[in-house]
Design a protein around this motif. Structure first.
Motif, PDB file in Angstrom:
ATOM      1  N   THR A  79       0.830  -1.215   0.000  1.00 56.04           N
ATOM      2  CA  THR A  79       0.000   0.000   0.000  1.00 56.04           C
ATOM      3  C   THR A  79       0.858   1.255   0.000  1.00 56.04           C
ATOM      4  O   THR A  79       0.584   2.226  -0.708  1.00 56.04           O
ATOM      5  CB  THR A  79      -0.920   0.006   1.238  1.00 56.04           C
ATOM      6  OG1 THR A  79      -1.759  -1.154   1.192  1.00 56.04           O
ATOM      7  CG2 THR A  79      -1.781   1.260   1.262  1.00 56.04           C
ATOM      8  N   GLU A 139       0.863   4.077  -2.787  1.00 54.12           N
ATOM      9  CA  GLU A 139       0.567   5.476  -2.473  1.00 54.12           C
ATOM     10  C   GLU A 139       1.675   6.402  -2.946  1.00 54.12           C
ATOM     11  O   GLU A 139       1.412   7.446  -3.549  1.00 54.12           O
ATOM     12  CB  GLU A 139       0.363   5.631  -0.961  1.00 54.12           C
ATOM     13  CG  GLU A 139      -0.909   4.982  -0.441  1.00 54.12           C
ATOM     14  CD  GLU A 139      -1.008   5.083   1.074  1.00 54.12           C
ATOM     15  OE1 GLU A 139      -0.019   5.515   1.702  1.00 54.12           O
ATOM     16  OE2 GLU A 139      -2.077   4.738   1.621  1.00 54.12           O
ATOM     17  N   GLN A 140       2.922   6.015  -2.684  1.00 55.95           N
ATOM     18  CA  GLN A 140       4.030   6.885  -3.075  1.00 55.95           C
ATOM     19  C   GLN A 140       4.168   6.953  -4.597  1.00 55.95           C
ATOM     20  O   GLN A 140       4.437   8.019  -5.160  1.00 55.95           O
ATOM     21  CB  GLN A 140       5.338   6.395  -2.440  1.00 55.95           C
ATOM     22  CG  GLN A 140       5.351   6.426  -0.921  1.00 55.95           C
ATOM     23  CD  GLN A 140       5.138   7.821  -0.378  1.00 55.95           C
ATOM     24  OE1 GLN A 140       5.574   8.796  -0.964  1.00 55.95           O
ATOM     25  NE2 GLN A 140       4.461   7.914   0.753  1.00 55.95           N
ATOM     26  N   THR A 174       1.738   6.524  -6.716  1.00 58.46           N
ATOM     27  CA  THR A 174       0.597   7.330  -7.191  1.00 58.46           C
ATOM     28  C   THR A 174       0.880   8.819  -7.003  1.00 58.46           C
ATOM     29  O   THR A 174       0.549   9.641  -7.861  1.00 58.46           O
ATOM     30  CB  THR A 174      -0.672   6.944  -6.420  1.00 58.46           C
ATOM     31  OG1 THR A 174      -0.933   5.559  -6.615  1.00 58.46           O
ATOM     32  CG2 THR A 174      -1.862   7.761  -6.911  1.00 58.46           C
TER      33      THR A 174
END
Length: 832
Positions: free
Chosen positions: A74, A78-79, A81
């Motif tokens: 995750t 997230e990073q 994205t």
């Protein structure tokens, strides 16, 4: 089984249970029930807990491992994205600029007039042969020495120069963008910001050979997409930089050049360096060619290299970097394969690595963390479970003893409590009978006794409310009326003050007198520490202080204090939005502009000055007290701001009217004086003499005695007579002299001289009216003659006949002996 149960019942009957009182029965029964329940529940919980612990221990490690992998995945998602969003926003920015240039070039016929900026005027050729523009402009323009400034190129640059209307705002809103530029197919370059490009690059610099231009050109970019360059170290010390470029076309889909944008990656490297997982986990970023973009210090130490040996932007080649840990290159192979998470051995330590690709720029983000840090939770939880099991057994034994003790005490308390409320309710009923309606029964439980107590309370409350309701209503209405009365009186005083201020400021019509008068009167009437009036300048960018009453405000006036509209201070906010604003405590207001000339300010309110919805200034009032203003003050003082706006607008209109009137009068006086100066020459007449026999004109050789302008004088001109001369004045200019001869022996009184002056004034007006009438009549006659000649010329369609008619009519009207019409050979075109 039946026999044992009957024997138990018989034993209970023999105990004569009914001989105990209610409290004893409740105590014995509650203790027996509690003991049975505790023993049964404890037995079940103990064995069930053992099974659960065994199962949880087995599943815990697997769950923690899955959770750690999910968390790591995750985090990498997230990073990645976040990074994808950063590069996508940059792609949108360069696409927006390219699209804008496409549209502008598609409308080149409308935008190339040069009204905004003219390349033929603003570009100059340097001694080296290249073309350059002024360093004071927003963008820098460079054209190589080998390129001539043709009309087509001028038109194209005139259109593209208008991109400075949007490009500076993109640079300002995106601090990661260090430059935006356009390279044309002719070699021209438009560069933002203006860095005097002609002084940096050689005269023969050809932008069409730059890699970002070549890769974005249609030959290598058939789909016309945004092209990203490889990261490189910027020569201007901006760190690691990447260039995004996109082709530009005109309305005919002809390739015109490339729009490009330089983006610094400092924020990306900082973001990667700040990714921490566990205690020693870290992240790094590489491109598709294994070029190192970001690697924190922990990564350098983990892979056995330093920042000096492997700087950012370096391609990580195992053949060139033999001193680097070979296991690092094994990690790189995993990273470039795609999105995944797995366990690897690095430096003899098992570690997790999660890698995620960034599709926009084809970069790969990798996050590495030791396995024992991710699974530390499972080890800790196992130890905690064992310890908690032992603690639970000990606590359970203690709880059994405590519960039995508490149950015994609780049973005694319950017995006492069941009888105590009944006695209390009896006492409350007796108080009510005695007329005490303030007595209240305590409701301790929600059972039947509690219901009875609640009923008694409702009854007494109803009676009490019926008695006191009228008095309470009267008191509330009286209080509300007093509050409204105070508000009305305060509001009335404010409006009365506004009326006085309006009367005071309406007394001045001149704007230079009005503005200081407004600030002084408002300060005196409302007891404000500082009152300032700001007016928006002609460029509509700054609000300039135009009047102030305080000593600090006058210092600000001397230095031309001004605030940026929409950016600086409360006044800038008000003039930018057109809405009033209050700072109850300037120290805590983010918009407040800390002014050293007004150190005692603790609260401030600014109101917009506007007419017809258009803001032209602001009324700024400041107080030495905190929380000095309320929203009601805004409503009231908005009325004052409207009065001030009208007064300023009226003063401006008055000044404009006075200036226009003075200008018209000056023009009319000059025209009248010129006309009267030409009249004697045109009529060949110097004046008239009036006597009993009538009037006779004066010849040019005759003279008339005059006096100095503004004075009266009697002179002896003829034997036995004296002459009184008065200038004939028209709008402050002398157009003639009125001379009156009287007997020498007669004394000319002041009344007679005043009469002569009045006659002279009437003569001036009558003469001026006659001149204007004659001038109007002459003009009307001339217009009629021209109209007649025009009608006669239009009566035929034959050019020869038209010319013949024109010459004949001009000869007749002018009395000329000969009229010629000579055609012009070389007639210039309309556009020259």
């Amino acid at each position: 089984m039946k026999k044992s149960r009957s024997q138990f019942i018989s034993a209970l009957a023999k105990m004569s249970f009914g001989r105990f009182n209610l409290r004893t029965k409740l105590t014995l029964g509650n203790m027996l029930i509690t003991f049975i329940a505790i023993i049964g529940m404890g037995y079940y919980v103990y064995f069930r807990n053992q099974e659960s612990n065994s199962f949880l221990t087995t599943q815990l490690e697997s769950s923690v491992r899955n959770k750690a992998e999910n968390n790591l995945s995750t985090l990498s998602n997230e990073q990645s994205t976040l990074l994808e969003g950063f590069f996508a926003s940059m792609r949108e920015s360069v696409s927006t600029i390219s699209s804008t240039e496409n549209k502008m070039l598609s409308q080149e016929a409308l935008l190339n007039s040069g009204a905004y900026w003219d390349a033929s005027i603003s570009l100059s050729r340097l001694s080296s042969g290249s073309w350059d523009n002024s360093n004071a402009e927003t963008s820098s323009i460079f054209i190589p020495a080998k390129v001539e400034l043709t009309d087509k190129l001028i038109s194209k640059i005139n259109v593209l120069k208008q991109t400075e209307l949007i490009v500076p705002s993109i640079l300002e809103s995106n601090p990661d963008i260090i430059a935006i530029y356009f390279g044309g197919v002719s070699g021209e370059t438009i560069y933002y910001p203006n860095i005097d490009l002609a002084a940096i690059v050689p005269p023969d610099f050809d932008v069409t050979g730059r890699p970002w231009f070549v890769e974005a050109a249609p030959v290598n970019n058939l789909l016309g997409k945004v092209v990203w360059s490889a990261p490189y170290q910027d020569a201007a010390l901006n760190g690691l930089v990447i260039t995004a470029s996109k082709p530009v076309f005109n309305s005919k889909k002809e390739f015109q050049g490339v729009s490009a944008m330089d983006i610094q990656l400092n924020r990306i490297t900082s973001l990667i360096s700040n990714i921490h997982v566990g205690k020693t986990g870290y992240a790094f970023l590489v491109d598709s060619n294994n070029r190192l973009i970001a690697l924190p210090r922990a990564g350098y130490a983990d892979f056995g290299v330093t920042e000096d040996t492997v700087p950012l932007g370096e391609i990580l080649d195992q053949a060139k970097l033999s001193g680097m840990d070979p296991e690092f290159f094994a990690v790189l192979k995993e990273v470039v394969l795609g999105n995944n998470i797995k366990s690897i051995t690095l430096g003899g330590v098992e570690k997790y690595i999660a890698y995620q690709q960034i599709p926009e720029v084809k970069y790969s983000l990798a996050i590495i963390v030791p396995s024992d840090e991710l699974l530390a939770e499972a080890i800790t939880v196992n130890a905690q479970v064992a310890q908690e099991t032992r603690n639970t057994i000990m606590v359970s034994i203690i709880l059994v003893l405590i519960i039995l003790t508490i149950a015994s005490l609780a049973t005694l308390g319950i017995g006492n409590r069941l009888t105590a409320p009944l006695k209390a309710l009896t006492g409350v009923a007796n108080e009510i009978i005695a007329g005490n309606f303030d007595v209240k029964a305590e409701i301790q439980d929600q059972d039947e006794i509690g219901t009875l107590a609640e009923t008694l309370n409702v009854m007494t409350s109803t009676l009490r409310e019926m008695i006191h309701s009228l008095e309470k209503r009267v008191e509330e209405r009286t209080t509300a009326l007093k509050d409204e009365l105070k508000k009305g009186e305060y509001r009335g005083r404010q409006f009365e003050t506004i009326t006085k201020v309006s009367q005071a400021i309406n007394a001045a019509q001149n704007l230079q007198e009005l503005l200081p008068n407004i600030s002084q009167v408002v300060s005196e009437q409302f007891n404000f520490y500082h009152v300032g009036i700001f007016l928006i300048d002609a460029s509509n960018q700054y609000a300039t202080l135009s009047a102030a009453n305080s000593p600090g405000g006058k210092i600000m006036l001397k230095r031309g204090h001004q605030l940026k509209i929409g950016e600086q201070g409360i006044v800038g906010y008000v003039t930018g939005t057109g809405l009033p604003r209050i700072a109850l405590d300037v120290g805590e207001d983010s918009v407040y502009f800390n002014n050293p000339d007004l150190p005692d300010t603790h609260s401030e309110m600014a109101l917009p000055l506007k007419i017809g919805g258009k803001v032209f200034g602001a009324l700024d009032v400041q107080s030495t007290e905190r929380n000095a203003f309320t929203n009601d003050d805004v409503d009231v003082l908005s009325t004052l701001a409207e009065q001030v706006s009208l007064a300023i607008q009226n003063a401006r209109l008055f000044d404009q009217t006075q200036n226009s009137l003075a200008e018209a009068e000056a023009i009319y006086r000059q025209h009248s004086q010129d006309s009267w100066s030409q009249l004697p020459k045109e009529l060949k007449l110097t004046g008239f003499r009036y006597n009993a026999s009538g009037s006779t004109p004066l010849s040019e050789t005759e003279t008339i005695g005059r006096i100095e302008e503004g004075k009266d004088q009697a002179s002896e001109k003829h034997s036995g007579r004296q002459e009184v001369s008065v200038p004939i004045m028209l709008r402050g200019k002398t157009i003639g002299t009125l001379s009156v001869q009287v007997p020498k022996t007669e004394r000319v009184s002041g009344d007679q001289i005043d009469l002569i002056k009045a006659v002279a004034d009437r003569v001036a007006l009558s003469a001026e009216n006659a001149r204007l009438f004659e001038e109007t009549t002459s003009r009307a006659t001339r217009e009629r003659v021209v109209s007649d000649i025009t009608n006669k010329i239009r009566s035929t369609n034959d050019p020869q006949e038209m010319i013949k008619t024109a010459t004949a009519e001009l000869q007749r009207v002018l009395g000329a002996t000969r009229v010629e019409i000579i055609p012009q050979k070389n007639i210039p075109s309309p556009d020259k």
